[in-house]
Design an enzyme around this catalytic site. Structure first.
Site, mmCIF file in Angstrom:
data_model
loop_
_atom_site.group_PDB
_atom_site.id
_atom_site.type_symbol
_atom_site.label_atom_id
_atom_site.label_comp_id
_atom_site.label_asym_id
_atom_site.label_seq_id
_atom_site.Cartn_x
_atom_site.Cartn_y
_atom_site.Cartn_z
ATOM 1 C CG HIS A 12 8.852 -8.136 -1.392
ATOM 2 N ND1 HIS A 12 9.565 -7.783 -0.274
ATOM 3 C CD2 HIS A 12 7.663 -7.442 -1.324
ATOM 4 C CE1 HIS A 12 8.861 -6.917 0.449
ATOM 5 N NE2 HIS A 12 7.710 -6.697 -0.167
ATOM 6 C CG ASP A 61 7.626 -0.639 -0.176
ATOM 7 O OD1 ASP A 61 7.327 -1.283 0.856
ATOM 8 O OD2 ASP A 61 6.913 -0.634 -1.187
ATOM 9 C CG HIS A 63 6.252 -4.134 3.015
ATOM 10 N ND1 HIS A 63 5.338 -3.304 2.388
ATOM 11 C CD2 HIS A 63 5.543 -4.861 3.919
ATOM 12 C CE1 HIS A 63 4.134 -3.524 2.891
ATOM 13 N NE2 HIS A 63 4.234 -4.457 3.824
ATOM 14 C CG ASP A 156 4.223 0.338 1.222
ATOM 15 O OD1 ASP A 156 5.217 1.089 1.126
ATOM 16 O OD2 ASP A 156 4.276 -0.882 0.956
#
Length: 246
Positions: A12, A61, A63, A156
């Site tokens: 991120h 991931d 996200h 995740d």
């Protein structure tokens, strides 16, 4: 090959702060608990050696790797591919970024690929990811011919993670990893797997162990995409059943 056990995650974190959060590229300097974008640093270090020009960053991931997208959005020699969950904020799923229309700009147009899974009950699992790899990711990667591959390995997206809501298993992760390791342009150079998210320690450990076994396999799998293709057939069978029921 190398495995980076880094914390906090990095995907991120972008190259510079932005205002408002509405730009195509997404990302900001420090976001989502990320301070340094590990796969971006690895890509830059590899290119700085002069031995590597084209880099593939593949992010599984759950996200979206908005920081990685922002850093390389105009770069023709870094191909970024992300498979992630997408829902609009404020009640959606962080970071509500990574739409397919965000495909890079200027010299980097076409070098940013987003596969945004809109959440459905039960999430998405091995067969869904395998179908995306077989029919989209691998053809694009082979055409790009990367000399270095970095995997932003967030677990995740795994079955049993308390945040992601998806259902990828060690079988799915290892099939994806083996297929990437088998890209002809790598010429047996190996690749980097960098730990990103993952919030069930037991699940993350199981997935990491499975991926490490792929990295340590010597010689590499002689048929690296075989397991992936077999999994993808499951998606085709499910689609056929769904159409028949309709």
């Amino acid at each position: 090959s190398a495995l980076l056990l880094g914390r906090p995650p990095g995907h991120h974190a972008g190259g510079a702060a932005r205002v408002g959060g509405t730009g195509d590229a997404g990302g900001c300097a420090f976001a989502g608990g990320c301070f340094a974008n590990n796969v971006a640093v690895a890509a830059a270090a590899a290119r700085a050696t002069g031995a590597v020009r084209r880099v593939l960053i593949f992010d599984w991931d759950v996200h979206h790797g908005d920081g990685t997208q922002q850093i390389f959005y105009e770069d023709a020699e870094v191909l970024t591919i992300s498979i992630h969950r997408f829902e609009h904020e404020p009640d959606g799923f962080y970071p509500s970024a990574g739409l397919p229309k965000h495909c890079g700009s200027k010299a980097g147009r076409g070098r940013n690929v987003n596969v945004a899974f809109v959440y459905a009950e039960g999430g998405y699992g091995d067969v869904d990811y395998a179908a995306v790899l077989v029919h989209l990711v691998l053809p694009i990667a082979r055409a790009f011919a990367p000399e270095f591959v970095a995997v932003a390995a967030g677990f995740d997206s795994a079955r049993g993670d308390p945040i992601g809501g998806f259902g990828v298993t060690p079988v799915g992760y290892t099939a994806m990893l083996a297929s990437l390791r088998g890209l002809p342009s790598l010429q047996d150079r190996g690749l980097l797997v960098a730990l990103e998210g993952g919030y069930n320690p037991v699940v993350t450990a199981d997935c990491l162990e499975a991926c490490l076994r792929v990295l340590l396999a010597s010689p590499p799998d002689a048929h690296p995409t075989a397991a992936l293709v077999e999994l993808a057939k499951g998606a085709q069978r499910a689609a056929a059943v769904s159409l028949a029921a309709a």
